[in-house]
Motif scaffolding. Structure first.
Motif, PDB file in Angstrom:
ATOM      1  N   ASP A   1       0.819  -1.210   0.000  1.00  0.00           N
ATOM      2  CA  ASP A   1       0.000   0.000   0.000  1.00  0.00           C
ATOM      3  C   ASP A   1       0.850   1.257   0.000  1.00  0.00           C
ATOM      4  N   ARG A   2       2.041   1.181  -0.565  1.00  0.00           N
ATOM      5  CA  ARG A   2       2.958   2.318  -0.551  1.00  0.00           C
ATOM      6  C   ARG A   2       3.877   2.234  -1.772  1.00  0.00           C
ATOM      7  N   PRO A   3       4.473   3.357  -2.170  1.00  0.00           N
ATOM      8  CA  PRO A   3       5.430   3.309  -3.281  1.00  0.00           C
ATOM      9  C   PRO A   3       6.656   2.492  -2.887  1.00  0.00           C
ATOM     10  N   ILE A   4       7.112   1.632  -3.780  1.00  0.00           N
ATOM     11  CA  ILE A   4       8.298   0.808  -3.561  1.00  0.00           C
ATOM     12  C   ILE A   4       9.316   1.143  -4.653  1.00  0.00           C
ATOM     13  N   TYR A   5      10.457   1.655  -4.251  1.00  0.00           N
ATOM     14  CA  TYR A   5      11.510   2.034  -5.199  1.00  0.00           C
ATOM     15  C   TYR A   5      12.398   0.821  -5.461  1.00  0.00           C
ATOM     16  N   GLN A   6      12.593   0.500  -6.739  1.00  0.00           N
ATOM     17  CA  GLN A   6      13.425  -0.634  -7.106  1.00  0.00           C
ATOM     18  C   GLN A   6      14.537  -0.172  -8.035  1.00  0.00           C
ATOM     19  N   ILE A   7      15.771  -0.397  -7.604  1.00  0.00           N
ATOM     20  CA  ILE A   7      16.924  -0.005  -8.405  1.00  0.00           C
ATOM     21  C   ILE A   7      17.817  -1.221  -8.610  1.00  0.00           C
ATOM     22  N   GLY A   8      18.286  -1.406  -9.831  1.00  0.00           N
ATOM     23  CA  GLY A   8      19.048  -2.593 -10.185  1.00  0.00           C
ATOM     24  C   GLY A   8      20.525  -2.318 -10.409  1.00  0.00           C
ATOM     25  N   GLU A   9      21.271  -3.412 -10.512  1.00  0.00           N
ATOM     26  CA  GLU A   9      22.715  -3.350 -10.751  1.00  0.00           C
ATOM     27  C   GLU A   9      23.014  -4.066 -12.064  1.00  0.00           C
ATOM     28  N   THR A  10      23.397  -3.288 -13.075  1.00  0.00           N
ATOM     29  CA  THR A  10      23.752  -3.864 -14.367  1.00  0.00           C
ATOM     30  C   THR A  10      24.968  -3.144 -14.926  1.00  0.00           C
ATOM     31  N   TYR A  11      26.012  -3.895 -15.192  1.00  0.00           N
ATOM     32  CA  TYR A  11      27.153  -3.387 -15.938  1.00  0.00           C
ATOM     33  C   TYR A  11      26.928  -3.755 -17.397  1.00  0.00           C
ATOM     34  N   GLY A  12      26.990  -2.798 -18.297  1.00  0.00           N
ATOM     35  CA  GLY A  12      26.796  -3.129 -19.699  1.00  0.00           C
ATOM     36  C   GLY A  12      26.394  -1.925 -20.525  1.00  0.00           C
ATOM     37  N   SER A  13      25.826  -2.202 -21.680  1.00  0.00           N
ATOM     38  CA  SER A  13      25.470  -1.160 -22.626  1.00  0.00           C
ATOM     39  C   SER A  13      24.252  -0.373 -22.144  1.00  0.00           C
ATOM     40  N   TYR A  14      24.067   0.787 -22.744  1.00  0.00           N
ATOM     41  CA  TYR A  14      22.906   1.615 -22.411  1.00  0.00           C
ATOM     42  C   TYR A  14      21.604   0.884 -22.733  1.00  0.00           C
ATOM     43  N   ASP A  15      21.579   0.193 -23.870  1.00  0.00           N
ATOM     44  CA  ASP A  15      20.360  -0.523 -24.249  1.00  0.00           C
ATOM     45  C   ASP A  15      20.036  -1.625 -23.251  1.00  0.00           C
ATOM     46  N   LEU A  16      21.065  -2.359 -22.816  1.00  0.00           N
ATOM     47  CA  LEU A  16      20.836  -3.432 -21.852  1.00  0.00           C
ATOM     48  C   LEU A  16      20.347  -2.861 -20.526  1.00  0.00           C
ATOM     49  N   ILE A  17      20.974  -1.808 -20.067  1.00  0.00           N
ATOM     50  CA  ILE A  17      20.593  -1.189 -18.792  1.00  0.00           C
ATOM     51  C   ILE A  17      19.156  -0.682 -18.862  1.00  0.00           C
ATOM     52  N   ARG A  18      18.830   0.036 -19.943  1.00  0.00           N
ATOM     53  CA  ARG A  18      17.479   0.595 -20.077  1.00  0.00           C
ATOM     54  C   ARG A  18      16.429  -0.498 -20.259  1.00  0.00           C
ATOM     55  N   GLY A  19      16.847  -1.654 -20.765  1.00  0.00           N
ATOM     56  CA  GLY A  19      15.914  -2.735 -21.008  1.00  0.00           C
ATOM     57  C   GLY A  19      15.206  -3.233 -19.760  1.00  0.00           C
ATOM     58  N   TYR A  20      15.761  -2.951 -18.574  1.00  0.00           N
ATOM     59  CA  TYR A  20      15.145  -3.385 -17.321  1.00  0.00           C
ATOM     60  C   TYR A  20      14.397  -2.256 -16.617  1.00  0.00           C
ATOM     61  N   VAL A  21      14.471  -1.039 -17.179  1.00  0.00           N
ATOM     62  CA  VAL A  21      13.838   0.122 -16.544  1.00  0.00           C
ATOM     63  C   VAL A  21      12.552   0.452 -17.288  1.00  0.00           C
ATOM     64  N   SER A  22      11.434   0.144 -16.678  1.00  0.00           N
ATOM     65  CA  SER A  22      10.153   0.422 -17.318  1.00  0.00           C
ATOM     66  C   SER A  22       9.056   0.358 -16.269  1.00  0.00           C
ATOM     67  N   THR A  23       7.853   0.764 -16.663  1.00  0.00           N
ATOM     68  CA  THR A  23       6.714   0.760 -15.746  1.00  0.00           C
ATOM     69  C   THR A  23       6.475  -0.629 -15.174  1.00  0.00           C
ATOM     70  N   GLY A  24       6.736  -1.673 -15.962  1.00  0.00           N
ATOM     71  CA  GLY A  24       6.453  -3.026 -15.515  1.00  0.00           C
ATOM     72  C   GLY A  24       7.593  -3.710 -14.806  1.00  0.00           C
ATOM     73  N   MET A  25       8.764  -3.054 -14.730  1.00  0.00           N
ATOM     74  CA  MET A  25       9.913  -3.700 -14.090  1.00  0.00           C
ATOM     75  C   MET A  25      10.535  -2.773 -13.035  1.00  0.00           C
ATOM     76  N   LEU A  26      11.738  -2.277 -13.273  1.00  0.00           N
ATOM     77  CA  LEU A  26      12.447  -1.491 -12.265  1.00  0.00           C
ATOM     78  C   LEU A  26      12.279   0.002 -12.500  1.00  0.00           C
ATOM     79  N   ASP A  27      12.456   0.773 -11.420  1.00  0.00           N
ATOM     80  CA  ASP A  27      12.402   2.229 -11.529  1.00  0.00           C
ATOM     81  C   ASP A  27      13.708   2.803 -12.057  1.00  0.00           C
ATOM     82  N   ALA A  28      14.803   2.096 -11.807  1.00  0.00           N
ATOM     83  CA  ALA A  28      16.108   2.662 -12.146  1.00  0.00           C
ATOM     84  C   ALA A  28      17.173   1.579 -12.085  1.00  0.00           C
ATOM     85  N   GLN A  29      18.369   1.959 -12.545  1.00  0.00           N
ATOM     86  CA  GLN A  29      19.569   1.165 -12.328  1.00  0.00           C
ATOM     87  C   GLN A  29      20.697   2.138 -11.984  1.00  0.00           C
ATOM     88  N   PHE A  30      21.788   1.593 -11.516  1.00  0.00           N
ATOM     89  CA  PHE A  30      22.951   2.436 -11.253  1.00  0.00           C
ATOM     90  C   PHE A  30      23.609   2.785 -12.581  1.00  0.00           C
TER      91      PHE A  30
END
Length: 785
Positions: free
Chosen positions: A523-552
């Protein structure tokens, strides 16, 4: 010590759709998180998973904006597939209708281009790897004349290397078209930059239940979203100025009291920058104190490795009793009681931190594992990344009651607590693996080679070590089991988010399943941030409304280390990396801007020269004592902290970086935290970081402002952030010649020493290797001169 200086100085309608679609409706979107843009696929049709945005709700119908063609032949209940026409605008949208309510998602046209990269060397066995291959090696093709690689890349600059007979080519830096890799070597550079820049958007005036914004040139397309619903922007009599009136909406059932307005636009040269405006009670937020701790853009994270932070309970200080483990690789006694003590003491509040990130606290094994050859040592699981349970707290850290008390105490002080969670792998002693060894991927590949540390070519199956089985998420039961285990932490405890370990090694189905479960059961906002070393496309591939809020943003960190830890006066790569990140993740992204982490040598030791970029930093930490031989490194760490605190994203302080903890790589970068006995240099740096954090959290321009690189040349980098009447400019100077900035009615502080307000016609001076921050409030216009 560098100075932190803060200067205060007191009739065309671009429609987003049809008239019917833009009719104001009091019903708010059912999607309570931002609908991240859908990027057109370069592989053909673009697909939208309804569940990413609507969860279990059913879609009544779908409508589309300009330039989008529905692919009815392959539309299914859970998936909507479309393609963009060749003449489609750079910005469009699709609308998912459910229960008579519209839910709008921006769509971005691809700007990718197919470029042939020729190989001109003498080797026959040649491969290529680079940012566009996620640094995995790829074969070249023979076009009849020479070997080439066909790279599909978006606009920007991308680094790569050739592999000749299995070895990376060694570049000297004198070859044409190469660039420093930030770690003492060089890479080749593929330049697919824009031929011309698009228009820029700027905040205008705040009005009653409305605001204005300007564009620096005429726009072709404009999409304005108010909490995921299209609203109108009306062009006024002033050229390229638009007014946005906020319609009445019922947000009474929303978790957050802050709503967000987003402005996207484009012209013939592509997408412009975007604007993000926080709104409360239909009024634009001007005062950062109105923001809550769950307004993610206002976060400042602090990460501590629990075992190395503070030992407040000697009773649970239990190193593994194995002589094969050297002290540096064993438990040192830090615990949850230590974290709680520092929260109660006000350590984080004084520093300005509003989000505490705990390293993994689940039960780890009792024995010794792994091997380092010189000096010979094994390791304990003091770091927490070798779980033998996914829900039980390691007794060496504390218990359930302590964690609940930490969260409660933090919330009373308006602070978040997020937990580091490991899903990719388990330790071989984990009951899950013992009961279901078939739930792990294969330790050996088909060619008989070990499937360990194959980070890129086998990223979804590779093991971190022979005693750490990677879970096989292609099996639905594994996904269900592990997402349920993660869900436990935010349902059993009032945690505010996750830091997810090894994100890129876990397939998307896990992240989608977890995110849906979290939203359906909290019942509250949950911030999810991931750890991915790699290309911009790969990193952004996990950041979306249905997955994570961010990555490092490790790419930006690498560029920042190179820019600030060295004295070459070159900010070119940092500037390009900053702008590429804004292009890829959005100008108001939530990516983590780190000061360091547990897998890198300490920044300050690179800056002091005690660890060099061309050596094995882990070996350095084991074979010699890392000291502080150049105290100007404290100034350089201050520059990095200033950069992180003034750029878009979420600043992240790695414990000890607030005072300058030294060290090479793991485990030398994981020394016990120091709270007392700091040198004057360390105290001054901590004071500076405190001032920077407080400036960040009290400046709307730094939280939601536009970002302009005003100058980058001759060792000078000038970046301006603007939000309506507030403007903050940060200047980094590496030039051998001091420079002057005109200043009147200047109010500033030198770290640790208060200096009274002055009025003068003289100049404020930035010495070489220093930075300056100037802030103006109540300015009439933010449009650049």
């Amino acid at each position: 010590m560098k100075k932190l200086i803060v200067l205060f100085a007191a009739l065309l309608l671009l429609s987003c759709g049809t008239k019917e679609e833009n009719t104001a409706d009091t019903k708010a979107s059912v999607i309570e998180v931002m609908t991240t843009p859908i990027y057109e696929s370069s592989q053909g049709n673009t697909a939208v998973l309804y569940a990413d945005y609507l969860g279990t709700r059913k879609v009544d119908s779908v409508s589309v904006g300009d330039g989008i063609t529905e692919r009815e032949s392959i539309q299914v209940d859970s998936l909507y597939t479309f393609e963009l026409q060749e003449d489609a605008p750079f910005i469009s949208y699709i609308t998912l209708w459910t229960e008579g309510i519209r839910n709008d998602i921006p769509v971005f046209k691809s700007n990718t281009k197919l470029i042939e990269i020729p190989y001109d060397g003498n080797f026959k066995n040649v491969r290529i790897k680079g940012e566009f291959t996620n640094w995995a090696s790829k074969e070249l093709q023979d076009n009849g004349e020479q070997l080439v690689y066909k790279a599909t890349v978006p606009q920007g600059k991308f680094q790569y290397l050739f592999l000749e007979d299995g070895k990376e080519e060694t570049l000297t830096g004198n070859e044409p078209g190469v660039i420093s890799n930030g770690m003492g070597g060089f890479n080749r550079l593929l330049d697919n930059s824009r031929l011309a820049d698009p228009a820029q958007l700027f905040y205008g005036e705040i009005l009653d239940q409305a605001f204005t914004f300007q564009a620096s040139a005429p726009l072709d397309q404009l999409v304005v979203l108010y909490e995921n619903q299209l609203i109108e922007a009306v062009k006024t009599t002033n050229e390229n100025t638009y007014t946005v009136q906020l319609p009445k909406k019922d947000f009474s059932k929303r978790i957050s009291k802050t709503q967000l307005v987003r402005v996207y636009a484009s012209d013939a040269n592509g997408r412009t920058n975007d604007l993000l405006i926080p709104v409360q009670n239909a009024q634009v937020v001007e005062d950062p104190t109105q923001l809550a701790r769950n307004d993610f853009h206002a976060q400042v994270l602090y990460f501590m490795m629990v075992d190395r932070f503070l030992d407040a309970d000697k009773a649970n200080t239990k190193p593994v009793p194995d002589p094969d483990i050297l002290p540096k690789a064993n438990y040192m006694g830090g615990d949850l009681a230590g974290v709680l003590a520092k929260i109660k003491e006000g350590y984080f509040e004084d520093l300005g931190i509003n989000t505490v990130w705990l390293s993994p606290i689940t039960q780890n094994p009792e024995g010794a594992y792994g091997l380092w050859p010189e000096p010979r040592t094994k390791f304990s699981g003091y770091h927490g990344y070798w779980p033998i349970s996914n829900t039980k707290i390691d007794y060496r850290f504390g218990d359930e009651q302590l964690l609940k008390e930490i969260i409660e105490e933090a919330h009373q002080r308006d602070m978040n607590v997020i937990l580091d969670y490991v899903a990719n792998h388990v330790h071989e002693e984990h009951p899950l693996y013992k009961e279901h060894p078939e739930w792990a991927t294969n330790l050996y590949l088909e060619d008989g080679s070990l499937n360990t540390e194959r980070w890129d070519d086998h990223r979804l199956t590779t093991w971190f070590d022979t005693f750490m089985p990677t879970l096989d998420f292609s099996q639905p039961e594994v996904v269900e089991k592990m997402t349920d285990s993660a869900l436990y932490w935010v349902t059993e405890y009032k945690l505010d988010g996750f830091r997810h370990d090894a994100t890129k090694h876990v397939p998307e189905t896990y992240w989608r399943t977890l995110t849906q479960k979290v939203r359906n059961n909290t019942d509250r906002p949950i911030y999810q941030i991931g750890e991915t070393y790699g290309s911009y496309d790969l990193i952004r591939g996990y950041v979306s409304t249905g997955m994570l809020d961010a990555q490092f943003d490790f790419n930006q960190y690498d560029a920042a280390v190179s820019a600030f830890a060295t004295k070459d006066g070159n900010y070119v790569n940092l500037t390009e990396t900053l702008q590429k990140g804004l292009e890829y993740y959005g100008h108001h992204h939530l990516m983590g801007n780190i000061s360091g982490n547990q897998d890198r040598a300490r920044f300050i030791s690179y800056a002091s020269g005690d660890v060099t970029f061309d050596e094995d930093a882990k070996k350095a930490g084991w074979t010699r004592d890392i000291v502080m031989s150049d105290s100007t490194a404290f100034d350089r760490l201050g520059m990095l902290q200033a950069f992180n605190m003034t750029m878009p994203g979420v600043p992240v302080i790695y414990y000890g970086d607030e005072y300058g903890s030294i060290g090479a790589n793991d485990p030398d970068n994981r020394k016990m935290m120091k709270f007392n006995g700091l040198s004057d240099r360390e105290k001054n740096l901590r004071q500076l970081v405190q001032e920077l954090v407080h400036l960040r959290r009290n400046s709307m321009s730094l939280l939601y402002g536009t970002t302009q690189v005003m100058a980058e040349n001759n060792g000078l980098l000038v970046i301006k952030r603007s939000y309506f009447g507030e403007e903050t400019t940060v200047l980094f100077n590496e030039n051998a010649i001091s420079m002057n900035i005109a200043g009147n009615d200047a109010r500033f502080r030198e770290s640790g020493t208060a200096i009274n307000a002055i009025e003068t016609d003289k100049y404020l001076q930035i010495k070489p290797g220093n930075f300056m921050i100037l802030q103006f409030k109540n300015k009439k216009s933010n449009t650049p001169n």
